[in-house]
Structure formats: C-alpha cells, structure tokens
Design an enzyme around this catalytic site. Structure first.
Site, mmCIF file in Angstrom:
data_model
loop_
_atom_site.group_PDB
_atom_site.id
_atom_site.type_symbol
_atom_site.label_atom_id
_atom_site.label_comp_id
_atom_site.label_asym_id
_atom_site.label_seq_id
_atom_site.Cartn_x
_atom_site.Cartn_y
_atom_site.Cartn_z
ATOM 1 N N ARG B 56 -51.303 20.587 20.210
ATOM 2 C CA ARG B 56 -51.479 20.736 18.730
ATOM 3 C C ARG B 56 -52.251 19.313 18.222
ATOM 4 O O ARG B 56 -53.453 19.828 17.678
ATOM 5 C CB ARG B 56 -50.179 20.604 17.939
ATOM 6 N N THR B 57 -52.272 18.166 18.893
ATOM 7 C CA THR B 57 -52.990 17.281 18.481
ATOM 8 C C THR B 57 -54.555 17.238 19.096
ATOM 9 O O THR B 57 -55.409 17.104 18.331
ATOM 10 C CB THR B 57 -52.512 15.902 19.073
ATOM 11 N N LYS B 84 -54.688 8.246 40.968
ATOM 12 C CA LYS B 84 -55.479 8.696 42.204
ATOM 13 C C LYS B 84 -56.944 8.706 41.763
ATOM 14 O O LYS B 84 -57.724 8.704 42.579
ATOM 15 C CB LYS B 84 -55.238 10.247 42.607
ATOM 16 N N ARG B 106 -55.122 9.984 23.712
ATOM 17 C CA ARG B 106 -53.841 10.293 23.987
ATOM 18 C C ARG B 106 -53.568 9.757 25.343
ATOM 19 O O ARG B 106 -54.121 10.258 26.404
ATOM 20 C CB ARG B 106 -53.387 11.986 23.752
ATOM 21 N N HIS B 134 -48.554 6.777 16.712
ATOM 22 C CA HIS B 134 -49.435 8.074 16.666
ATOM 23 C C HIS B 134 -49.654 8.093 15.241
ATOM 24 O O HIS B 134 -49.168 8.865 14.264
ATOM 25 C CB HIS B 134 -48.256 9.251 16.896
#
Lengths: 435, 307
Positions: B56-57, B84, B106, B134
């Site tokens: 959603r974000t 990695k 994020r 957030h």
C-alpha cells in the site's frame, strides 16, 4: 645504544609512589638512574610528564584474518602513537587464537613490527563457540596469562566454572564478555527511553549485570582470578565493588567511550557510535567515573576495535560494533578524568599503566621506573591541546567517534625498552630482525 | 518550516502538520476529477526506494507522485539485498548522480532515511524505517481524524496493540501529542517500549477501561511471529484480552471512529465484523494516504522548501 637522559620531567610512577621533577637516565634497554644524574644525550622534558608506558588490556589487532581493518603492525603503531608500550590483543581473529599457533604468530608479527609488546589473550573455548575448552595449557606455555572469548560470552555456567577452575593451574585469569545473550537478541543500543523512541532493540543493562554477577559468584567460590571487561553500567560497578569488598579476586576495566560518551550519540544513526557493550546513560557514565576514582575499576582499556569504512557506512542495524581507542585514550583520560577532577594525574597514570599491568600480569610494564627496570616509558604534555583528525591516525581504520574533537593531553615520546617508538609526536619506524 | 526532508513526525510543529493536512485537503479533490492529474511536479523525478516489502505505501507514493506529474522510478529490493548487493550508500550515490529530486525510502533498518540524507542532496521522504518512524502514515491518520471529527486537539485517542515494534505508533503518538490530543496507549507490558510514559501519554493494560472515553480507537497490527518470541502466549490470548470484537466496539461512544494502518490481521487485533463496521475507516485511510503523500511531495519538492 648510547645513554640518554630526560631532564626536568615530572616523573609520575604509581608503582613506586614517585611524583616529582627528576631526571631519568636510560642506557640501552634499561633505566639506569632516576634523580639528579644525567648521562649521555640530554633530552629536554620540562613541562612533560614521564610515566611508565601505557598498557591496554583490550585491543583488537584483527590479524590474522581481518587485515583490511588492522594488522599487528598498524595496530601497534597506533599503540605507540598513543603512548602505549604493551597491548593485549583479543582472540577473535580468523583463525581464532584458541591454540598456541595463532598466539605465536601474533607474537612474531609484533616482534617484527617492534612498535609495542603484545600480550595476546587466548580464547577460552575452541572457535569462541562456548562449548569445548581451548588449549589453555598450550597457550599458557607460550605466555598467555588471560583467556577470553571477547565479543562472545561464555554462555554456559558449567564451561565458565571449568575454565576458571582449570586456569588455577597457572593462576591465570579468565575474562568473560559480559552479555547474557538471551537478553540481547538483535540488540542495537542501550535499552531505555531513547531506544524506545528510535525503534532500535534495546541492550538492557541487566544483560551485563546478570553475567557479571554469575562470574563473580563462580570465581569467588573457586578462589580463581576473573577480569571484568568493558564495564558499562552502574550496576556492574556496584557488583564489582561488592565483590572486591568480599575478597573476590576480581579486576575490572572500563573503556574511554564509556566514561565519555552517552547513548544520545545514537540519535543521528551514525554507526561510528555503535559499540558493544553500548553507550549508556548519564548515570552509568557517572558511576564508571566513580568506579575509576575509588579503584573499583582498575584499568582504562580501550577495546580498540577497527572496522573498515564500508562496514561502518551501512545501516545502523547492519554495521558492526566497535570504535578505535588507542590514539585517543590518553587525551580522553586527561580531558575527561583529570580535567574534570575525577582522577588526579597519578591516579590516571595508574589506571592507564600500572594497574592494568598488575591486574593481568603484563610483565615488564607499568613501572616501577627505577634503575634496572626496562625503559618502557611515555612522555606526554598534559596541557597540550590537539584536535582528533581521523586521517592522521596510525590505525588502518578510521572509525573514531572523536573526529574533530579537541583533547587536552598529547603524547610526545614513547619508548619501548629504551628505544623511541614515538618521538616528538611522530611514529618511529623500526625494522627489526624477525628472529 | 517543513523540509528539506520528511524523516519523522518528531520535530514537526502544529503549524507544519496543519499545513500538510490543509494542502492534502486540496489534493483530495484531484482524485474526483475525470483526469486525476495536476502538473505541479512536471519535470521532477521521484524515486521510490523500497528495501522492504510494501504494497500500500509503495503504490500510494507512486500514485501520489504520478498525480503530481512527476517522473517516477521504483526500486524494490528484498531486505537481504543489503548483505549481497550494493550498499545503501552506493545506491544513494548512484541516484544522486542520476539527478533525482526526491527519494522515498522504505527500509527495515531504523535510521536508514536519516543516513540517506548524509549521502544525497535530494529530498528524502521516509516511508517507514524499521521500528522508528512512518510519518506519512501518521499524517494520513491525522488527516482522517480531522476530516471526520473536525479537530484533533482535545480528542481522546486510544492506541492499542504492538507499540514496541511499531513505527506507526511512534509517528502517530508524536503527531497526536503535538496536535493536542490526549493519548491512551494500551498494550501488554511486553509490547510497550521502554519508558513509554515519557511520550506524553497515559499508559495502561486494560482496553475495556479506555474504550468508553475514546473518540478514536487506533488498532495496531500484531504480527503473528511475535507469539513465538514470548511477547504474549498466543494469538488467542492476545485476541481475547486486547483484540476488539463487536462487543467491545459497542463500548465506544457514539460517533467514535476506528482506524488501523493495515494490513489487517483479522481475528487478532480486530475481528472481521469490526474491520467492516461503519465506524471503521480503514479504506478511507488508504484513499486519504494518496492526498497526504501528494501534499508531502508538493511541499518538499515543489513548494520551495529549502534544500
């Protein structure tokens, strides 16, 4: 080597109780006179403090296996530049110093570099795994006096008790990384209001104290020698103080960052401030200063932990723990302890040299400064101000949390058995016969 | 003054927050038009840098940027790419070299957005960093509350659930306290952050005690994996003691609203019928999220906020 006399220095020698202006004459590897006498070349030392060379019980030289971060040569160069004549590298190399071979390798590399004596710490358990005892006797035979799985706790009380018991054979010392790991799973910083705000998993002070309490109880019952590394909490200071009062054979060390910095440094998420045990709160810093002042904490040990930039310039949670310490320890002790009135200068010298040497059997270091003793010495200017510039450090790594900070107290000369390893503030390169 | 970055709610003033909410109110109308687009950020580039799974974000930010006519790039990497692949710093330098104007990040690591600001000159918008912050979620929640109840100041808001692991809770509580709401944080002690009392909230463990006096009930997600980590004995026990079902919902005053940041764990922090009740504004939160993110992008990137 010809004779040499430092004239007019304030000689601070906790081992003999001396604190007075005197000349110190050196011939070859030895101190030959302390007083008014002068022999050979005269080196003006007015205004300087002449003290036994500093002794660091807790460093990571990273070799073998971590040469991108540090080598025995670069780490001992940093030591010499920082006024140290003896350092005790920890066993968490690759391969681990859990047998005599790695210990001898480190000793050999240090002899070649010639910047400082090393007194390697051997692992308590094979591979630092906490399960099977390492070859303690074989390592004792090549001179190891202290065993530690530093970086990892000996989790099992049974293994810890056996190690303490077995080490009585040589009256050797066990030092346990004080962290009850079941309480620090994923921990990123000191647990408290700030960890709650930053959303980082907390490293509770109890995790250190539970482990220290256990080890003190075990050592007491056995009459064994135990050394508490990097004390970081007020509770640990109290535990060690009580144990000493009860007669437990315990010594303890604290790192400069734990008497200088608080967890507030974590706020900007720069992993240069990530360290284990973590930076704590103001009350802990105060308690550590009190512990140093009343002798509960014997030694200042840096936990010098070099890391290359690419591992520190990562997300906080992915960055390794540790910060450099060797080249800033004296300045921080002078600034934060002597300057703040926590310790007088002789007590600070004791905590940086004499007490650590005695607490961990670092032979030939820590004074006394007297005729016939090895000339392991530091001369420093206790009032010289200097600014920490990471680019000018001798360590291969740059992860100092003190970049840009002005410190009072600067090393001028360091001598290892009569030979300059640092002269007029500059490292002296020496090539020595590997034999 | 908002900007140059939006890293958290901490440090935002009531005026800052009001500016965002007012700006968002204007942008909400864009979605009602046949052509859901304004030219505000034409020629600007917004990069979505998602190191953690998010539906959603990520979609919400992408849509927000597109509706402002920005060019968008989306980079999704699993959390493991850090070990990695290229480091965050090198990725940041790459984006910097490409000349992006804003980076929406994020990341599973607390502080990642802060660190990014040291390496890039672009505006950084935090779309969630570890258990830390957030901010756009909190702003859209504040928007939704104000939209329905007409104000935030003086409201009583119960925040219930896994506070210790929740970045949403940190941002939201800071926003609510800044705007003058009274906040009750309710959770088992194991799911409360250390020293949560210092956040300027009341702290309790009894959800039934706060429901009758709450204007807003904010339920936080409780991840099932916490159960294996001894935070609470079982999902069933959590649901019984702290979960909200129809019976508990009935104790809320008339007109009270229920919010949840999603994704929902139906049957844990709330039952399905609560999630779908008229007082539940979960889907409206999603809609408002786009307008709030448009506002944030506009104010930082297009609104002349200082770099």
């Amino acid at each position: 080597m010809s004779a040499l006399t430092f004239t007019g220095a304030r000689v601070v020698d906790p081992a003999s109780g001396r604190d007075e202006r005197a000349n110190v004459a050196i011939d070859g590897e030895l101190v030959v006179a302390v007083g008014t006498e002068s022999r050979g070349m005269r080196v003006e030392a007015d205004g300087l403090v002449l003290a036994p060379g500093l002794v660091d019980l807790h460093v990571h030289l990273r070799e073998p296996g971590g040469e991108d971060a540090e080598t025995v040569a670069t780490g001992t160069a940093a030591a010499a530049a920082g006024g140290f004549t003896a350092v005790c590298p920890m066993a968490n190399t690759d391969p681990v110093a859990d047998h005599a071979g790695v210990v001898e390798q480190v000793l050999g590399l240090a002899r070649v570099a010639g910047h400082a004596d090393v007194f390697p710490v051997g692992a308590v358990t094979r591979g630092l795994a906490g399960e099977d005892l390492a070859e303690l006797g074989a390592m004792a035979a090549v001179g190891v006096r202290c065993f530690s799985d530093d970086g990892r706790p000996v989790r099992s009380a049974r293994v810890m008790r056996r190690a303490l018991e077995y080490c009585r054979t040589w009256d050797a010392i066990v030092s346990n990384h004080a962290e009850e790991a079941s309480l620090t799973d994923g921990a990123q910083m000191n647990e408290g209001e700030l960890s709650g705000l930053l959303g980082l998993a907390g490293w509770p002070h109890e995790a250190e104290e539970v482990m220290v309490a256990r080890d003190l109880i075990l050592a007491h019952g056995l009459g064994a020698r135990v050394h508490v590394p990097h004390v970081s909490t007020a509770g640990t200071v109290a535990l060690v103080r009580d144990a000493k009062a009860r007669g437990t054979r315990v010594t303890a060390e604290a790192a400069p960052h734990h008497f200088t910095l608080t967890e507030s440094r974590v706020r900007d998420f720069d992993p240069v401030h990530k360290v284990n045990p973590p930076l704590r709160g103001k009350a802990d810093v105060e308690a550590i200063r009190e512990g140093l002042a009343d002798g509960t904490i014997d030694a200042i040990a840096t936990d010098h932990a070099p890391h290359p930039p690419e591992t520190k310039e990562r997300e906080w949670t992915h960055a390794p723990c540790g910060m450099l310490g060797l080249e800033t320890a004296l300045g921080l002790a002078c600034t934060e302890l002597v300057g703040a009135g926590v310790l007088d200068l002789p007590r600070a010298v004791a905590a940086l040299s004499t007490a650590p040497a005695r607490s961990r059997d670092v032979a030939g270091h820590g004074g006394p400064i007297e005729p016939g003793a090895p000339a392991n010495l530091v001369l420093f200017d206790p009032s010289a101000r200097w600014t920490v510039d990471p680019g000018r450090l001798h360590s291969r790594s740059r992860n100092t949390p003190y970049a840009g900070r002005t410190l009072t107290g600067r090393v001028v000369h360091t001598l290892l058995r009569g030979r300059f390893t640092c002269r007029d503030g500059a490292l002296v390169e020496v090539a020595r016969d590997p034999s | 003054m908002l900007g140059p970055h939006l890293l958290g709610v901490e440090g935002l003033t009531p005026d800052d927050i009001t500016t965002v909410l007012d700006t968002a109110a204007g942008f909400r109308d864009v979605a009602l038009r046949p052509i859901k687009k304004v030219p505000t950020l034409r020629g600007r580039t917004v990069c979505n840098l998602f190191y953690e799974d998010s539906t959603r974000t990520r979609l919400s930010f992408e849509l927000a940027a597109k509706r402002l006519s920005a060019d968008t790039l989306t980079f999704s990497a699993g959390g493991s790419s850090v070990s990695k692949g290229e480091s965050l710093k090198d990725t940041a330098l790459t984006l910097q070299a490409m000349g992006v104007d804003a980076i929406v990040i994020r990341h599973s690591a607390s502080g990642a957005a802060h660190q990014l600001t040291r390496w890039v000159g672009a505006h950084v918008l935090n779309a969630g960093d570890g258990g830390h912050q957030h901010p756009t979620q909190a702003l859209l929640d504040l928007f939704t509350i104000r939209d329905h109840l007409g104000r935030i100041e003086g409201l009583r808001v119960a925040v219930v659930g896994d506070v210790v692991h929740s970045r949403v809770a940190r941002s939201l509580v800071q926003g609510l306290v800044t705007m003058g709401a009274q906040v009750d944080v309710v959770a088992p002690p194991t799911l409360l952050p250390p020293a949560v009392g210092a956040w300027g909230v009341s702290v309790g463990h009894d959800v039934d005690a706060v429901l009758p006096k709450s204007d807003v009930l904010y339920l936080l997600r409780v991840q099932r994996e916490r159960m294996g980590q001894q935070f609470v004995p079982s999902v069933r026990e959590y649901a019984r003691l702290w979960g909200v079902d129809r019976d508990r919902l009935a104790h809320l005053p008339a007109g009270a609203i229920v919010l949840h940041p999603g994704p929902l764990n139906r049957g844990v922090e709330l039952t399905a019928d609560v999630a779908d009740a008229p007082s539940s504004l979960v889907t409206e939160q999603v809609t408002n999220g786009i307008a709030v993110r448009m506002a944030c992008l506009y104010l930082l990137v297009g609104g002349g906020a200082d770099r």
